[in-house]
Every structure is written in structure tokens, then in C-alpha cells.
Design a protein around this motif. Structure first.
Motif, PDB file in Angstrom:
ATOM      1  N   GLY A  26       0.806  -1.152   0.269  1.00 49.47           N
ATOM      2  CA  GLY A  26      -0.011   0.173  -0.148  1.00 49.47           C
ATOM      3  C   GLY A  26       0.949   1.565  -0.201  1.00 49.47           C
ATOM      4  O   GLY A  26       2.246   0.699  -0.190  1.00 49.47           O
ATOM      5  N   ALA A  27       0.120   2.191  -0.370  1.00 55.50           N
ATOM      6  CA  ALA A  27       0.841   3.791   0.130  1.00 55.50           C
ATOM      7  C   ALA A  27       1.520   3.599   1.275  1.00 55.50           C
ATOM      8  O   ALA A  27       0.897   3.391   2.678  1.00 55.50           O
ATOM      9  N   THR A  28       2.445   4.656   1.667  1.00 59.39           N
ATOM     10  CA  THR A  28       3.183   4.767   2.556  1.00 59.39           C
ATOM     11  C   THR A  28       2.208   5.388   3.905  1.00 59.39           C
ATOM     12  O   THR A  28       2.236   5.004   5.090  1.00 59.39           O
ATOM     13  N   ALA A  29       1.211   6.460   3.532  1.00 55.66           N
ATOM     14  CA  ALA A  29       1.018   6.947   4.230  1.00 55.66           C
ATOM     15  C   ALA A  29      -0.811   6.357   4.768  1.00 55.66           C
ATOM     16  O   ALA A  29      -0.938   6.480   5.918  1.00 55.66           O
ATOM     17  N   VAL A  30      -0.700   5.296   4.174  1.00 51.91           N
ATOM     18  CA  VAL A  30      -1.512   4.787   4.971  1.00 51.91           C
ATOM     19  C   VAL A  30      -1.145   3.302   5.790  1.00 51.91           C
ATOM     20  O   VAL A  30      -1.859   3.047   6.539  1.00 51.91           O
ATOM     21  N   LEU A  31      -0.051   2.996   5.618  1.00 53.38           N
ATOM     22  CA  LEU A  31       0.243   1.873   5.536  1.00 53.38           C
ATOM     23  C   LEU A  31       1.214   2.688   7.314  1.00 53.38           C
ATOM     24  O   LEU A  31       2.082   1.991   8.352  1.00 53.38           O
ATOM     25  N   ALA A 106      -3.308  -2.777   0.538  1.00 59.52           N
ATOM     26  CA  ALA A 106      -4.212  -1.308   1.433  1.00 59.52           C
ATOM     27  C   ALA A 106      -4.353  -1.002   0.372  1.00 59.52           C
ATOM     28  O   ALA A 106      -4.140   0.664   0.496  1.00 59.52           O
ATOM     29  N   ASP A 108      -5.653   1.138  -3.304  1.00 65.11           N
ATOM     30  CA  ASP A 108      -6.781   1.231  -3.844  1.00 65.11           C
ATOM     31  C   ASP A 108      -6.812   1.485  -5.213  1.00 65.11           C
ATOM     32  O   ASP A 108      -6.997   2.652  -5.542  1.00 65.11           O
ATOM     33  N   LEU A 125      -9.365  -2.095   2.201  1.00 66.21           N
ATOM     34  CA  LEU A 125      -9.814  -1.165   1.544  1.00 66.21           C
ATOM     35  C   LEU A 125     -10.734  -1.326   1.055  1.00 66.21           C
ATOM     36  O   LEU A 125     -11.974  -0.484   0.485  1.00 66.21           O
ATOM     37  N   GLU A 130     -12.075  -1.968   8.671  1.00 66.13           N
ATOM     38  CA  GLU A 130     -10.801  -1.296   8.940  1.00 66.13           C
ATOM     39  C   GLU A 130      -9.561  -1.902   8.913  1.00 66.13           C
ATOM     40  O   GLU A 130      -9.708  -3.406   9.169  1.00 66.13           O
ATOM     41  N   LEU A 131      -8.145  -1.301   8.250  1.00 66.59           N
ATOM     42  CA  LEU A 131      -6.918  -1.618   8.559  1.00 66.59           C
ATOM     43  C   LEU A 131      -6.904  -2.585   9.269  1.00 66.59           C
ATOM     44  O   LEU A 131      -6.426  -3.738   9.402  1.00 66.59           O
TER      45      LEU A 131
END
Length: 502
Positions: A26-31, A106, A108, A125, A130-131
Motif C-alpha cells: 500500500g501507500a506509505t501514508a496508509v501503512l 491496502a 486502492d 479498503l 478497517e485495516l
């Protein structure tokens, strides 16, 4: 095909082993919250595949995949992940020889766009979850697990047995788990991806794929016995995990998957006096719904063509308010046979016998597994390509005579003949021919004059085929002379002698 046990028998279960090696995608911000986490419970071993170049400071196993396509293959305990530049993610993030046991995607959209994801693959997602909830339950997926082997496969019955590349692929198109792969003369089902939805067994025209949990030959007799004790009752097949309660007077059969109960079951129960057969739609995937509705379509067309006013089969959630009476006034408890197509024909023969109308045939929509083939006489050269790929023997060569025979009772409309005809001379005609004698009769679709060798007089083929070849090569530099053209009309032995004389 799948592995067999020491005795040669296919094992009843499929086993998984997960050691807790988790790949987050996933993206850094999400993880970010999990990149910084340092209190992972044993034996979870997280690694991260970041889909962007955003800065991060974390002492974890991680690699970047910005702008890269991610390919995921495998299942719980055996996931392999590659990038489109050829890099193996496990080779860079794990110990030599290790693979990932679990994947938390994660992204999208997620990397796998399947209606039914493999065990151990989570896309929170996309699923509206919820993760954090998924992460907290990862430990539950560490250990040894097993599940039933839901299907049985008999390659000798498969409609791809003739070797067609573009022939029958109904099971492949129906499988929401993408567990079935095409092979040249068969299909291959990955037992680790299969989750027992039963769609493949419902759409398979020959019964090459059958449901084994339990097999129809065990379950259908029980259902018929229950119906015999409750004549003219409506039948409901419901999801055993979340069964519906249609009300008083119903025969309710909880099953692992309602999609595993196909037309041969529905029509057998209708012939035995059921007041309709209704399936619970709740819990089915979109591909499963589509596969079943395609079967509903041709069954409904068949019943209408025979003059039955009742709808017969459909979704339990769409049951008409006024209910329905028994489809037949003289129910019969039919024999239960191993062959799917024979079971279907037994039920159809009974429903035809007592039908309000007695048409000579009923036209059906695709994908009905019943019908005829038509041959364009102007195109067909009697090359017998269709005969060579027919898996059921419905199409037959004429022996010493150049002619093409057809037995409708054996045809399952698999389309092998149509796809493999080099002249595009074959078309399918889905229908139910009501006269049993006509269905079983061998009829000739195309006949031609036998060509005799002008040198030795031996009959050796179809005049139409040879003349069409001659017409196609007219003007070719190797066949400009009269002797070369005449050679086309010689038998194989005389042709060799003529070539040797040159």
C-alpha cells in the motif's frame, strides 16, 4: 491434475501451513502506523511493499514499488509476489527460499481483482473494513489449516478432451476464485484456490466437474425421500452458514453452496412433484449469481415451451406472493444416476411425458447443454475436424463413405465442433427434441461422393474435399502442369509412385 495420495486416491482435504510471514502492500501514508510498530506478536514477521516514494523512517523490512505493477500468485502459506521489472519481493525481503504466508493489500484498488480472494489475502479498503481490524486478527491465520477438496474432476468426460483451444470454457468463466486454468485437452483446478462455490459443477455440460461435498448421488436421494414424505411442497436450497426461513410448508435443504445444486437437481425435484425449487441468493458472489441466472434462463424457456405455467425455479428472495402448485400432477421419484447429463435427461423425459403441450422441439438459449448442430453443406468439406474434437461422440464419421453423422442425445453443446471447423461450417442449435427415438437416432448431416483413384481405383476420400483443395491452389507455381494437378486426385500410394517417377 492435483496430487494423489499413496493409494492413488485423491485426498479428501487440502492442507495449508502458515508461519506468519506477512506482506503489507500500500501507500506509505496508509501503512504508516504499522511501519512504525515494534511490538508485533510472535510469530508474525511483517514486511512492507510501498507503492510510492514518500519518505519514511522505520526499522522494518521494506522495498519500493512506485510505478510498478504487482503480480501475486499463490495462496495461504505460499504467496509469491513479483514486480513487472522482474524482481521477486520475497527474495529481497525474506530469507532464501521463503515465501509469504499472508498478504494485507491496502492498495486502492487492490492488486487482486477477484470476486473470491484466496485464503490469507486481505483487501480491507476494497471490502469496506478497517485495516486495524484485519491486522489485529492476523495471528488467527498462523498455524496449520485444512479444508475439504470440494470438487472431483474426470478428464475423460471434459468437453475440452478433443483438444480445442477455443472450445468449452464454461467452468473457467464461471469460477469467481479464478481457480480453474485451461489446458489443451482438459482443465486444471487449483484445490488451494477453490473454495467450494460449486459454480463450475453447475455450468459444466458433461459432469466432468462434480461436487463432492457431498456428491449428488448421496444428497439427491435424501432430498427425493423428503419430498416423497411431503408431496407438492416447495423446495428451498439455503446457505448452511446463514439459512433463510421461508415459512411453514417448505422443504428446506441447507447446503454448503446453493450454486452446487444445478439444473439436473432442480428438474429431478420438479418431476418428483416439488412446487418449485428456490435458491437463497444471500451470500453469493456476483459471478455465482450470473452463472445461476444463466441456468434459470434456459430452464425457464424449456418449461414454457412444454406448456408449464409455473416459473419452476428462481431466487427465494423473489418468490411470487401467491406461491405455486406442484409442477406435475403425476409426480414420479426418479432414479439417481452418476452421470449429470443422464440425470438431466431422465428428469426432462418425465417432464416432457406429462407436459401440457407436446411440441416436437423447444428452442433454448445458450448455455443449455442440449441441442443439435447444423452444417452448412456448401462449406463443409467432410474433413472430420469436428469429429476429432467431439468429446461425447455426438459427431461421427461415416466409415468408408464420406459422410458426417450426428446423434443429438449425445450432444452437450460444448462448441468444440464449431470452434474447430476450418470452414466455419458448423453452428449450434440449443433445443430440446422431445421424441426420444429421434434424439437417439443417427442422422447424416453431410454426405458426398466417394472419390476413386484414377490409377488403381481405390476409394480414398471425399470428392468435395479434393476439389476444394484443387480450387484453392489453382495458379500456384507448383501445380501449373496437368500432371501436378492430376496428382491431387490420386490415392496416397499412387501419389508416392507418381512422385518417384518424376
Amino acid at each position: 491434475m492435483p496430487e494423489t495420495g499413496p493409494s492413488g486416491m485423491t485426498p479428501e482435504t487440502v492442507e495449508y501451513r502458515s508461519r506468519g510471514r506477512v506482506l503489507f502492500i500500500g501507500a506509505t501514508a496508509v501503512l504508516a502506523p504499522w511501519l512504525r510498530r515494534n511490538d508485533w506478536p510472535e510469530p508474525l514477521r511483517p514486511a512492507f511493499l510501498l507503492l510510492d516514494d514518500a519518505p519514511v523512517t522505520a526499522a522494518v523490512r521494506m522495498m519500493r514499488a512506485a510505478g510498478q505493477a504487482v503480480s501475486i500468485q499463490g495462496h495461504l502459506g505460499a504467496y509469491r509476489v513479483r514486480l513487472d521489472d522482474g524482481r521477486d519481493v520475497a527474495a529481497e525481503l525474506l530469507e532464501p527460499g521463503e515465501v509469504f504466508d499472508l498478504i494485507v493489500d491496502a492498495g486502492d484498488p487492490p492488486q487482486l481483482a477477484r470476486a473470491v480472494a484466496p485464503f490469507g489475502y486481505f483487501a480491507p479498503l476494497a471490502e469496506g473494513r478497517e485495516l486495524a481490524d484485519v491486522v489485529e486478527r492476523l495471528s488467527d491465520w498462523v498455524g496449520e489449516f485444512e479444508k475439504p477438496r470440494y470438487f472431483a474432476y474426470r478428464a475423460e468426460l471434459c468437453a475440452r478432451r478433443g483438444g480445442g483451444r477455443e472450445g468449452c470454457r464454461r467452468c473457467v468463466d464461471a469460477c469467481p476464485a479464478e481457480a480453474i486454468a485451461l489446458r489443451l485437452t482438459a482443465v486444471e483446478v487449483d484445490p488451494y484456490l477453490c473454495q467450494g462455490c460449486g459454480d463450475c459443477t453447475t455450468v459444466c455440460p458433461t459432469g466432468a466437474l462434480s461436487y463432492r461435498w457431498p456428491p449428488r448421488t448421496e444428497s439427491l436421494p435424501r432430498w427425493l425421500a423428503a419430498l416423497e414424505s411431503r408431496p407438492a411442497a416447495p423446495v428451498a436450497f439455503v446457505n448452511a452458514q446463514q439459512p433463510a426461513e421461508p415459512g411453514d410448508g417448505w422443504l428446506v435443504f441447507p447446503v454448503h453452496s446453493v450454486a452446487a445444486c444445478g439444473p439436473e437437481v432442480w428438474l429431478t425435484l420438479l418431476a418428483a412433484g416439488a412446487a418449485g425449487v428456490w435458491l437463497q441468493r444471500t451470500g453469493l458472489t456476483a459471478p455465482s449469481v450470473a452463472a445461476l441466472e444463466a441456468q434459470f434462463g434456459w430452464v425457464a424457456a424449456l418449461l414454457r415451451g412444454l406448456g408449464y405455467r409455473q416459473r419452476g425455479v428462481g431466487w427465494l428472495e423473489q418468490l411470487p406472493e401467491d406461491g405455486a402448485a406442484a409442477l406435475v400432477s403425476e409426480p414420479v421419484s426418479l432414479a439417481v444416476v452418476e452421470s449429470k447429463i443422464d440425470q438431466l435427461r431422465l428428469a426432462l423425459a418425465r417432464l416432457t411425458e406429462v407436459a401440457p403441450l407436446q411440441p416436437t422441439s423447444v428452442l433454448l438459449p445458450f448455455p443449455a447443454p442440449l441441442g443439435a448442430v447444423a452444417v452448412n453443406a456448401d462449406r463443409c468439406t467432410l474433413c472430420y475436424a469436428c469429429v476429432s474434437v467431439c468429446p461425447t461422440g455426438a459427431l461421427q464419421a461415416g466409415g468408408e463413405s464420406p459422410r458426417l453423422g450426428f446423434v443429438e442425445a449425445a450432444c452437450v453443446q460444448c462448441a468444440q465442433c464449431q470452434s474447430q471447423c476450418p470452414e466455419a461450417a458448423v453452428t449450434l442449435e440449443p433445443r430440446w427434441l422431445t421424441d426420444a427415438g429421434q434424439r437417439r437416432r443417427l442422422r447424416w448431416l453431410q454426405e458426398d461422393e466417394v472419390l476413386h483413384c484414377p490409377d488403381c481405383g481405390k476409394p480414398f476420400g471425399s470428392r468435395r474435399l479434393v476439389e476444394q483443395v484443387a480450387a484453392r491452389i489453382a495458379g500456384h507455381p507448383l501445380f501449373t502442369g496437368s500432371r501436378q494437378r492430376r496428382r491431387l486426385y490420386l490415392c496416397e500410394d499412387c501419389r508416392i509412385r507418381d512422385l518417384a517417377h518424376d
